[in-house]
Design an enzyme around this catalytic site. Structure first.
Site, PDB file in Angstrom:
ATOM      1  N   ILE A 265       0.836  -1.198   0.000  1.00 18.49           N
ATOM      2  CA  ILE A 265       0.000   0.000   0.000  1.00 18.49           C
ATOM      3  C   ILE A 265       0.874   1.252   0.000  1.00 18.49           C
ATOM      4  O   ILE A 265       0.632   2.192  -0.761  1.00 18.49           O
ATOM      5  CB  ILE A 265      -0.983  -0.035   1.181  1.00 18.49           C
ATOM      6  CG1 ILE A 265      -2.078  -1.060   0.880  1.00 18.49           C
ATOM      7  CG2 ILE A 265      -1.565   1.339   1.470  1.00 18.49           C
ATOM      8  CD1 ILE A 265      -3.029  -1.341   2.020  1.00 18.49           C
TER       9      ILE A 265
ATOM     10  N   VAL B 150       2.352   1.813  -3.469  1.00 17.65           N
ATOM     11  CA  VAL B 150       1.387   2.368  -4.419  1.00 17.65           C
ATOM     12  C   VAL B 150       1.044   3.810  -4.071  1.00 17.65           C
ATOM     13  O   VAL B 150       0.944   4.664  -4.952  1.00 17.65           O
ATOM     14  CB  VAL B 150       0.116   1.491  -4.489  1.00 17.65           C
ATOM     15  CG1 VAL B 150      -0.989   2.170  -5.285  1.00 17.65           C
ATOM     16  CG2 VAL B 150       0.447   0.124  -5.088  1.00 17.65           C
ATOM     17  N   GLU B 151       0.883   4.093  -2.802  1.00 18.30           N
ATOM     18  CA  GLU B 151       0.481   5.443  -2.385  1.00 18.30           C
ATOM     19  C   GLU B 151       1.567   6.483  -2.617  1.00 18.30           C
ATOM     20  O   GLU B 151       1.290   7.547  -3.165  1.00 18.30           O
ATOM     21  CB  GLU B 151       0.072   5.447  -0.904  1.00 18.30           C
ATOM     22  CG  GLU B 151      -1.199   4.679  -0.602  1.00 18.30           C
ATOM     23  CD  GLU B 151      -2.470   5.366  -1.083  1.00 18.30           C
ATOM     24  OE1 GLU B 151      -2.407   6.493  -1.632  1.00 18.30           O
ATOM     25  OE2 GLU B 151      -3.540   4.776  -0.911  1.00 18.30           O
ATOM     26  N   THR B 152       2.799   6.208  -2.180  1.00 23.22           N
ATOM     27  CA  THR B 152       3.839   7.249  -2.221  1.00 23.22           C
ATOM     28  C   THR B 152       5.226   6.743  -2.617  1.00 23.22           C
ATOM     29  O   THR B 152       6.178   7.529  -2.608  1.00 23.22           O
ATOM     30  CB  THR B 152       3.987   7.917  -0.836  1.00 23.22           C
ATOM     31  OG1 THR B 152       4.353   6.914   0.114  1.00 23.22           O
ATOM     32  CG2 THR B 152       2.722   8.638  -0.422  1.00 23.22           C
TER      33      THR B 152
ATOM     34  N   TYR C 265      -6.049   0.664  -8.446  1.00 25.25           N
ATOM     35  CA  TYR C 265      -5.387   0.621  -7.145  1.00 25.25           C
ATOM     36  C   TYR C 265      -5.242  -0.824  -6.662  1.00 25.25           C
ATOM     37  O   TYR C 265      -4.155  -1.243  -6.255  1.00 25.25           O
ATOM     38  CB  TYR C 265      -6.197   1.446  -6.148  1.00 25.25           C
ATOM     39  CG  TYR C 265      -5.565   1.574  -4.788  1.00 25.25           C
ATOM     40  CD1 TYR C 265      -4.572   2.502  -4.546  1.00 25.25           C
ATOM     41  CD2 TYR C 265      -5.979   0.770  -3.726  1.00 25.25           C
ATOM     42  CE1 TYR C 265      -3.993   2.635  -3.299  1.00 25.25           C
ATOM     43  CE2 TYR C 265      -5.406   0.893  -2.476  1.00 25.25           C
ATOM     44  CZ  TYR C 265      -4.415   1.825  -2.265  1.00 25.25           C
ATOM     45  OH  TYR C 265      -3.843   1.942  -1.030  1.00 25.25           O
TER      46      TYR C 265
END
Length: 186
Positions: free
Chosen positions: A56, A59-61, A168
């Site tokens: 996660i 993918v996020e940052t 996502y």
């Protein structure tokens, strides 16, 4: 004889080189995991798979702290301020200002992992629903499953009405699979 050496020397060399790279853990350079200690600590505290947390974050940052999205999500796990404040209150977590949530990866990972635990409690064994809810909110995901819009599987991910959430899920699953192949343990 000389022709034989030329024909087989290069492929043999490449095969030996590939074997050395395969056994040396070089793929960890391609799929690094930052903040391992923070992830490991929160993973153990909240009984959440550390590879899921890392996926996660990737993918996020991509493990870059202090990020703020266009919609106001903060920090390494991209927590919306309202969600973070709710998690702090519900989880009886130490108070954190938006600045701390944004700039302190350990604080952000603690709150984000608590939230993943909460989502896991809501969706049980359906890890994909947890990932979808992390992105689109648990209310949306419950509605999709209840109404039969999405059956909660990867095979039916195209049925999710929000394209960002479909993408996502696919990206988190991709990185999760890569991390679990590259790293024997966390």
């Amino acid at each position: 004889m000389r022709m034989w050496k030329k024909r087989f020397a290069l492929p043999l060399f490449l095969l030996v080189l590939a074997a050395l790279f395969w056994n040396s853990g070089w793929m960890a350079w391609v799929y690094p995991i930052g903040y391992k200690e923070d992830i490991r600590e929160q993973s153990e505290s909240y009984d959440i798979d550390p590879f899921l947390i890392a996926s996660i974050i990737r993918v996020e940052t991509n493990f870059k702290p202090s990020k703020e999205s266009k919609v106001g999500a903060l920090g390494i796990m991209q927590l919306m301020p309202d969600t973070a404040n709710w998690a702090i209150e519900q989880g009886r977590l130490p108070q954190a200002t938006p600045e701390r949530i944004k700039h302190e990866p350990d604080t952000n990972i603690r709150i984000g992992t608590w939230y993943l635990r909460n989502l896991s409690d809501q969706f049980g064994d359906n890890r994909l629903a947890v990932v979808a809810a992390y992105n689109a909110g648990p209310g949306n995901v419950k509605k999709w499953i209840r109404e039969g819009t999405w059956d909660g599987t990867l095979e039916d991910v195209r049925s999710i009405p929000i394209g960002e959430t479909r993408h996502y899920i696919q990206r988190v699953v991709y990185y999760y699979n890569q991390y679990t192949k590259v790293y024997e343990t966390f």
